[in-house]
Design a protein around this motif. Structure first.
Motif, short mmCIF file in Angstrom:
data_model
loop_
_atom_site.label_atom_id
_atom_site.label_comp_id
_atom_site.label_asym_id
_atom_site.label_seq_id
_atom_site.Cartn_x
_atom_site.Cartn_y
_atom_site.Cartn_z
N ASP A 69 -2.23 -2.77 3.07
CA ASP A 69 -1.77 -2.36 1.75
C ASP A 69 -0.83 -3.42 1.20
N PHE A 88 -5.72 -3.17 -0.19
CA PHE A 88 -5.37 -2.28 -1.30
C PHE A 88 -4.32 -2.96 -2.18
N ALA A 135 -9.99 5.07 4.00
CA ALA A 135 -9.70 4.46 2.70
C ALA A 135 -9.55 5.52 1.62
N GLU A 137 -8.54 8.59 2.09
CA GLU A 137 -7.24 9.23 2.33
C GLU A 137 -6.09 8.35 1.82
N LYS A 138 -6.25 7.05 1.95
CA LYS A 138 -5.23 6.12 1.45
C LYS A 138 -5.10 6.24 -0.07
N HIS A 142 -1.81 8.05 -2.50
CA HIS A 142 -1.12 7.41 -3.63
C HIS A 142 -1.04 8.36 -4.83
#
Length: 252
Positions: A69, A88, A135, A137-138, A142
């Motif tokens: 990230d 990301f 990904a 879930e990432k 946010h």
């Protein structure tokens, strides 16, 4: 989705994201391993320039499930490359790059506010480790709502072309792969894209939120394919993918 240009480079423009990809018509973009480094660097720069980024960052594929990230880092703090299978970013103007051959370059982003974008390398090992679900879930962590997630899957190898004489017994016995391995003519055909779509749909991403390129790189001579080159002995190279958040006002 609007496809602004096609040919050497296909350029996709969405309200909050831009994606561009290239194949053999532009030429190899992996300057570190294949062909003439100067020519590959020139090809890569032409692809990058399609998006006019303030900064370009390339992921060096590790064939795993980890990602990085870059959120909160200023342009001058960003490295040129990161050893990872996913990047990301949380702001416009930073282009994320990936140089795939057969594996899936998966772009996920916030289509409502443009708050975050990820570019994921989803090969067989990454999919086995569910990097695509991590990904997602990432993105959700946010603060992006699931209906606002958009997914683009670029050109990649497809089931008709992705086959083996034998396959790992563990994968063959894995229920998650059961519907995506088919025995045909003495070969095991593996459907990576089908697995990606099914897993994301099961996680609540509707089919209408996913855009899948129709291109099978191993069957289309306009794209580099490691699978095909191993069978034919033809030139080895890498296709290019770049993805970037944008503001709706920044229309190319």
């Amino acid at each position: 989705m609007a496809v602004v240009a096609a040919g050497e480079i296909t350029h996709i423009v969405e309200p909050y994201a831009e994606i561009a990809y290239s194949g053999k018509l532009l030429g190899n973009v992996d300057w570190s391993r294949f062909g003439d480094p100067a020519q590959a660097a020139e090809n890569r720069q032409k692809l990058i320039d399609t998006l006019h980024p303030a900064k370009y960052v390339l992921q060096i594929v590790q064939m795993g499930t980890e990602f990085t990230d870059l959120g909160g880092l200023a342009d001058e703090e960003l490295a040129e490359t990161y050893k990872t299978d996913g990047l990301f970013i949380d702001r416009p103007g930073v282009a994320l790059g990936l140089n795939p051959a057969d594996c899936n370059a998966v772009t996920m982003y916030d289509a409502e506010a443009g708050s975050i974008l990820g570019l994921i390398h989803a090969g067989r090992q990454g999919i086995k480790g569910e990097i695509h679900l991590a990904a997602l879930e990432k993105i959700l962590a946010h603060g992006v709502k699931k209906p606002d997630v958009r997914v683009h899957m670029g050109p990649s190898v497809r089931q008709d072309s992705y086959y083996f004489d034998s396959i790992d017994p563990e994968q063959l016995a894995d229920p998650a792969w059961k519907s995506f391995i088919e025995r045909r003519g003495g070969k095991y055909h593996v459907d990576l894209v089908g697995r990606l779509i099914r897993d994301l749909a099961d996680a609540g991403v509707e089919p209408a939120q996913m855009e899948v390129s129709p291109i099978d790189v191993a069957a289309d001579p306009h794209y580099f394919s490691h699978v095909r080159s191993c069978r034919t002995g033809e030139q080895i190279g890498r296709n290019g993918v770049v993805a970037m958040l944008r503001t709706p006002e920044d229309t190319p």
